[in-house]
Design a protein around this motif. Structure first.
Motif, PDB file in Angstrom:
ATOM      1  N   ARG A 189       0.829  -1.203   0.000  1.00 56.05           N
ATOM      2  CA  ARG A 189       0.000   0.000   0.000  1.00 56.05           C
ATOM      3  C   ARG A 189       0.871   1.265   0.000  1.00 56.05           C
ATOM      4  N   SER A 190       1.914   1.266   0.820  1.00 56.74           N
ATOM      5  CA  SER A 190       2.807   2.428   0.869  1.00 56.74           C
ATOM      6  C   SER A 190       3.542   2.607  -0.454  1.00 56.74           C
ATOM      7  N   PHE A 191       3.983   1.485  -1.061  1.00 58.17           N
ATOM      8  CA  PHE A 191       4.689   1.578  -2.344  1.00 58.17           C
ATOM      9  C   PHE A 191       3.767   2.135  -3.418  1.00 58.17           C
ATOM     10  N   ASN A 192       2.537   1.643  -3.461  1.00 56.56           N
ATOM     11  CA  ASN A 192       1.599   2.136  -4.474  1.00 56.56           C
ATOM     12  C   ASN A 192       1.304   3.616  -4.276  1.00 56.56           C
ATOM     13  N   ALA A 193       1.179   4.036  -3.014  1.00 57.15           N
ATOM     14  CA  ALA A 193       0.945   5.460  -2.750  1.00 57.15           C
ATOM     15  C   ALA A 193       2.143   6.288  -3.208  1.00 57.15           C
ATOM     16  N   MET A 194       3.352   5.773  -2.944  1.00 55.95           N
ATOM     17  CA  MET A 194       4.550   6.480  -3.393  1.00 55.95           C
ATOM     18  C   MET A 194       4.601   6.548  -4.919  1.00 55.95           C
TER      19      MET A 194
END
Length: 552
Positions: A269-274
């Motif tokens: 989730r954090s990678f996709n947001a980044m």
């Protein structure tokens, strides 16, 4: 069809390359590294535990057997002594018979069949005393002199020693127990009894084999578990690494599939947001860059019309400046100079906008770099003389024609030579051209102010100057070296700089002989050969058929 079997050479090469392949797997695979470390630490723990258990069990087996042996030998000694004490002494034959009865009693009450009896040395010789007796396999080769000495000197107690008995199998561990007995009417004797430890040895070997097989099975099980567990953890990390590589390659739409709500899902989730934030930011920057490129291009084009008008009017005033008062004439000269600089700046801005927009293209033709350098040196020779610099061309190579854009190469050379004149402090300037099998190089060496390393790293930045307070004498736009670098990259070449305060600078242009070909080592050294001797005079260059001196 016959089967030739495996290729021995291929097998040998495979074995030789095994360490290299293992090292590569260690560097590249987190899963392999984790499993190897887990197996290594587990193997060490299993080895330590197995060794401790083996030693402990072996000591316990030996101690238990030793206790049994001592009790057994004490019981046998007591039985033999009772036999001697109850016998009637008399003739020697009777004593021999009593000794035989004692040996039978010992064999009856004990588990040992290895019985040896020696008369204690140092006693008076009695012909009637029983003779020494040795069981096969238990003689002085097995019973050490130290054990015999202890038994002979101590009438009470038991003495034992670990020995190896020879048998048909080659040898087996054993314990020899020594003690004293007294034969009435004959004197003291040494009684030795041997006890075989083969059963205990086999038991210990069985335990060790069991521990070994159990340890190997445990290692295999732990390795399989570690591989499965690490795979569960590493697989999402591998997916994240591959996705980040694709993202770095420009595929801004890629994302990581998110499943569950654990830490891996949080990472996804954090990678996709980044990635979404990065994609949005890159689009904004791309749009802003496009707007800036269009603005620079539009402004440059729009300024050309009024600049042309101003240039025409300025030329009229400049041509008639002799009829004006001195102040007005000076104003016309300044206007003429600045209008020329403005035109150069507009031309450079248009060129920069083409590079930024990716629309710059080469117009190549077969050209000699040495001839282009000669033309540039001839063109700038007068300017070098005005600044007191001796401009020289040395071209031992570079006359072979290669595919380049002559206009852009001339611009690079003019920028480099003009920069050398600007900062050369009236000292000699050497333009050198040389070639190798793969590349053609051009160097511009001056012996002027030079630059510190931190300044040399920024020398190709747009509008950057090493010394902002320094007055320009030639009137450059501040974009020349940046455009020269762009022209070089468009040719697939390299533009490098060496500089040292007080020793001057060397700019080196290296171009491939064939478009897109390798550069290899540049034929012009960097740093220059004369850079190892600070403070010395420049190398003297004589005029030869391959060199040209201008402004001498």
């Amino acid at each position: 069809m016959s089967d030739a079997g495996p290729d021995p050479l291929r097998l040998v090469r495979s074995i030789r390359s095994l360490p290299r392949r293992v090292a590569a797997a260690w560097r590249r695979s987190l899963q392999f590294k984790t499993v190897v470390v887990t197996l290594g630490l587990t193997g060490l723990a299993v080895f330590i535990a197995g060794a401790y258990m083996s030693v402990s069990i072996g000591n316990d087996l030996f101690q238990s057997r030793l206790d049994q042996v001592l009790v057994d030998s004490a019981r046998a000694q007591l039985a033999a002594q009772r036999t001697f004490d109850a016998a009637e002494t008399g003739e020697a034959v009777n004593l021999d018979g009593v000794m035989g009865s004692a040996r039978n009693d010992i064999a009856t009450v004990s588990s040992s069949r290895l019985i040896t009896v020696y008369r204690v040395p140092g006693q008076d010789f009695d012909p009637a005393a029983p003779q020494d007796f040795e069981s096969p396999g238990l003689d002085t080769r097995v019973i050490s002199a130290g054990l015999r000495e202890e038994v002979a000197e101590n009438s009470d107690g038991q003495w034992w020693q670990s020995v190896e008995l020879s048998d048909s199998r080659g040898g087996s561990p054993a314990i020899v127990v020594g003690q004293r007995i007294t034969v009435p009417g004959a004197g003291d004797y040494e009684l030795y009894m041997g006890y075989d430890l083969s059963d205990q040895e086999e038991t210990l070997q069985f335990v060790q084999r069991t521990l070994l097989f159990a340890g190997l099975a445990l290692l295999a099980l732990i390795g399989a578990v570690a591989w499965a567990v690490v795979r569960i953890v590493v697989l999402p990390i591998r997916v994240a690494a591959e996705t980040s590589e694709r993202l770095a390659a420009g595929e801004l739409e890629v994302r990581i599939d998110r499943r569950g709500e654990d830490e891996i899902a949080t990472l996804a989730r954090s990678f996709n947001a980044m990635a979404e934030s990065l994609q949005s930011r890159i689009k904004e920057l791309a749009e802003l860059s496009l707007v800036q490129q269009r603005f620079v291009s539009d402004v440059s084009h729009e300024l050309r019309t009024p600049l042309t008008t101003i240039r025409l009017a300025g030329d009229v005033l400049y041509d008639q400046r002799s009829d004006f008062p001195p102040a007005t004439a000076r104003t016309a000269e300044l206007l003429h100079t600045q209008v020329e600089r403005f035109e150069l700046l507009l031309a450079d801005l248009l060129e920069i906008s083409r590079y930024d927009a990716g629309s710059a293209e080469l117009e190549t033709e077969r050209t000699s770099i040495a001839r282009l350098a000669e033309d540039s040196v001839d063109e700038l020779g007068e300017l070098a003389r005005q600044h007191g610099s001796d401009l020289r061309l040395v071209a031992p190579g570079g006359y072979t024609e290669i595919d380049v854009d002559p206009r852009r190469i001339r611009r690079i050379v003019r920028n480099l030579v003009g920069n050398a004149i600007e900062h050369g402090e009236g000292r000699p300037i050497v333009v050198s051209v040389d070639s190798s099998e793969t590349a053609v190089a051009l160097g511009v060496r001056d012996y002027g102010l030079g630059m510190a390393e931190v300044d040399a790293e920024r020398v190709f930045d747009r509008f950057w100057r090493a010394d902002p307070s320094r007055r320009r004498t030639i009137g450059g736009t501040g974009l020349g070296l940046s455009i020269a670098l762009s022209d070089t990259m468009l040719h697939g070449g390299a533009l490098e700089v060496w500089s040292r305060p007080g020793e001057g600078s060397l700019f080196r242009l290296t171009l491939p002989r064939t478009p897109g070909g390798p550069l290899g080592d540049s034929p012009i050294p960097l740093p220059p050969l004369d850079a190892d001797a600070p403070g010395t005079a420049p190398v003297s260059l004589s005029v030869q058929s391959t060199s040209k001196e201008v402004g001498s």
